[in-house]
Design a protein around this motif. Structure first.
Motif: not given
Length: 462
Positions: A224-228, A295-297, A312-322
């Motif tokens: 994921a993006c950060t250890p947290s 992965a995001g948070y 950024n780490y808040d992109f939705e996994t279900y977006g088809t426009y990315y």
């Protein structure tokens, strides 16, 4: 407005890909280690630019199979949405093209209904029940690290979700009774789309067998993006083609700034026409968003790069426009072909031109003019057709317009079985209809000396 700040919806139902192209890799003098960071190489092919040439489009229409014979995007049926989008790959005069047609809009989120309000296809100029054609062109890759062979696609070549099964309320899935989150890259449908699914993949479509052999199998850290956010770590994978990670996008050695929330032109990329057709979103400056694999948070969020080059780490996994911006590592000992060679014939497009063409010419009243035309790259069975004021008046290399009493427009078209393969520029013939011109023509007719002009009228073209 179709987009909310910080929530970048982007979900085009994933495009099916079929390995239709054949490519031959030809040796080149340079290896990847002989390039510098930031250099551009060409490797592989993919549909990119939209075809706007009317002659090519007409020919592609004539060459394409019936609609029910087009290939369905196989993933659609898994969404119970029906085969509303289909494609076909066609070779024409030594060039490969992809046709795309959809009967419903692709929603920008996998769970939304199809409508004009739930898509970016219409914003990009694409509407249902039309066929759009795209030209297969060499893919361009930016060298990020010549010492390891890492390259990144210079453009955003498609538009896909990370996981088309996911949604805001569906974030956990199971494999052999083991749970995984929607942002788990190892289990993502986007990874399957890139590397292989039911034999189809971007990898098999964009690269020949010989080219795939020159690409490294890369062991990927899918943390994921950060250890947290370690609870969203995905297991490592070994792939030939992949997305960059969060850490990659902050790597100064690759030419990026090391700050996530900072504009970086090196991280900004443009999309192709083909990606636009799939529903890619971009801002008013034409800059899209593109996915990273980390992965995001939250379980349904992943990392990505926005229109300004922020990470950024808040992109939705279900977006088809990315956007999809793949990367791979070239074998360090391999010679690089600059685009490869298509094994689909060498016949170029025909071209028809009127001899001694002039945009307009002036002739006397009741002058008889003979026009001639020539064809380059002739096609067996095709003929030159002559059109006067839009009406087909005959075929052959030459045509004679006799004793014209009014101005007219003439054009040559190269036609095969009712389909126009090429057409010349239209030429305007201005007939002098003044009183004295008519009077002179009257006396000339008495002596049977009306003007007769072959297409050698260079002194009369003004």
């Amino acid at each position: 407005m179709k987009r909310v700040l910080s929530v970048i919806l982007c979900v085009v139902l994933m495009l099916g890909i079929a390995p239709m192209l054949k490519l031959t890799v030809t040796a080149s003098a340079k290896k990847i280690t002989q390039y510098s960071r930031g250099d551009i190489i060409e490797y592989g092919w993919y549909p990119q630019s939209r075809v706007t040439d009317s002659n090519i489009i007409r020919r592609l229409y004539g060459s394409s199979p019936d609609w029910d014979e087009w290939n369905s995007y196989w993933y659609i049926s898994q969404l119970s949405a029906g085969s509303f989008m289909r494609y076909v790959d066609i070779e024409l005069y030594g060039q490969m093209y992809r046709g795309v047609r959809f009967t419903e809009y692709r929603p920008y989120e996998t769970g939304k209904e199809s409508s004009m309000d739930n898509t970016y296809q219409d914003d990009n100029g694409y509407t249902p029940n039309a066929i759009y054609w795209f030209k297969y062109e060499p893919l361009k890759w930016r060298v990020l690290d010549p010492s390891t062979g890492l390259v990144l696609c210079e453009t955003i070549i498609d538009s896909q979700p990370i996981n088309y099964h996911s949604s805001l309320v569906t974030t956990t899935f199971y494999d052999a009774d083991e749970p995984y989150y929607a942002n788990n890259y190892a289990h993502s449908t986007l990874r399957q789309w890139l590397t292989g699914w039911n034999g189809d993949s971007f990898l098999n479509t964009a690269f020949s067998t010989a080219q795939r052999k020159e690409m490294q199998n890369t062991v990927l850290d899918n943390s994921a993006c950060t250890p947290s956010n370690a609870e969203f770590d995905a297991p490592s994978t070994t792939d030939k083609i992949f997305l960059l990670s969060y850490k990659d996008a902050l790597n100064e050695n690759y030419g990026f700034t090391s700050t996530a929330f900072k504009s970086d032109s090196a991280r900004v990329a443009k999309g192709t026409d083909y990606a636009d057709c799939q529903g890619l979103f971009h801002d008013e400056n034409g800059n899209p968003y593109w996915y990273l694999r980390s992965a995001g948070y939250l379980g349904y969020l992943t990392c990505g790069v926005d229109e300004l080059g922020w990470v950024n780490y808040d992109f939705e996994t279900y977006g088809t426009y990315y956007g999809v911006r793949p990367a791979f590592r070239m074998n360090l000992t391999s010679n690089i072909t600059q685009s490869g060679v298509l094994e689909i014939g060498l016949e170029p497009l025909p071209v028809v031109e009127i001899d001694r063409y002039a945009e307009s010419m002036k002739v006397d009243y009741r002058a008889t003019v003979t026009f001639s035309a020539a064809v380059e790259n002739a096609t067996a069975g095709a003929q030159i057709h002559w059109f006067v004021d839009g009406k087909d008046v005959g075929t052959g290399d030459k045509i004679t317009v006799k004793e014209a009493k009014k101005s007219y427009t003439i054009q040559a078209k190269y036609i095969l079985d009712g389909e126009t393969l090429a057409e010349s520029k239209a030429e305007k013939v201005n007939v002098d209809t003044g009183f004295f011109a008519k009077l002179i023509a009257f006396f000339r007719s008495l002596f049977k000396k009306l003007p007769v002009i072959a297409q050698a009228y260079s002194d009369m073209q003004k």
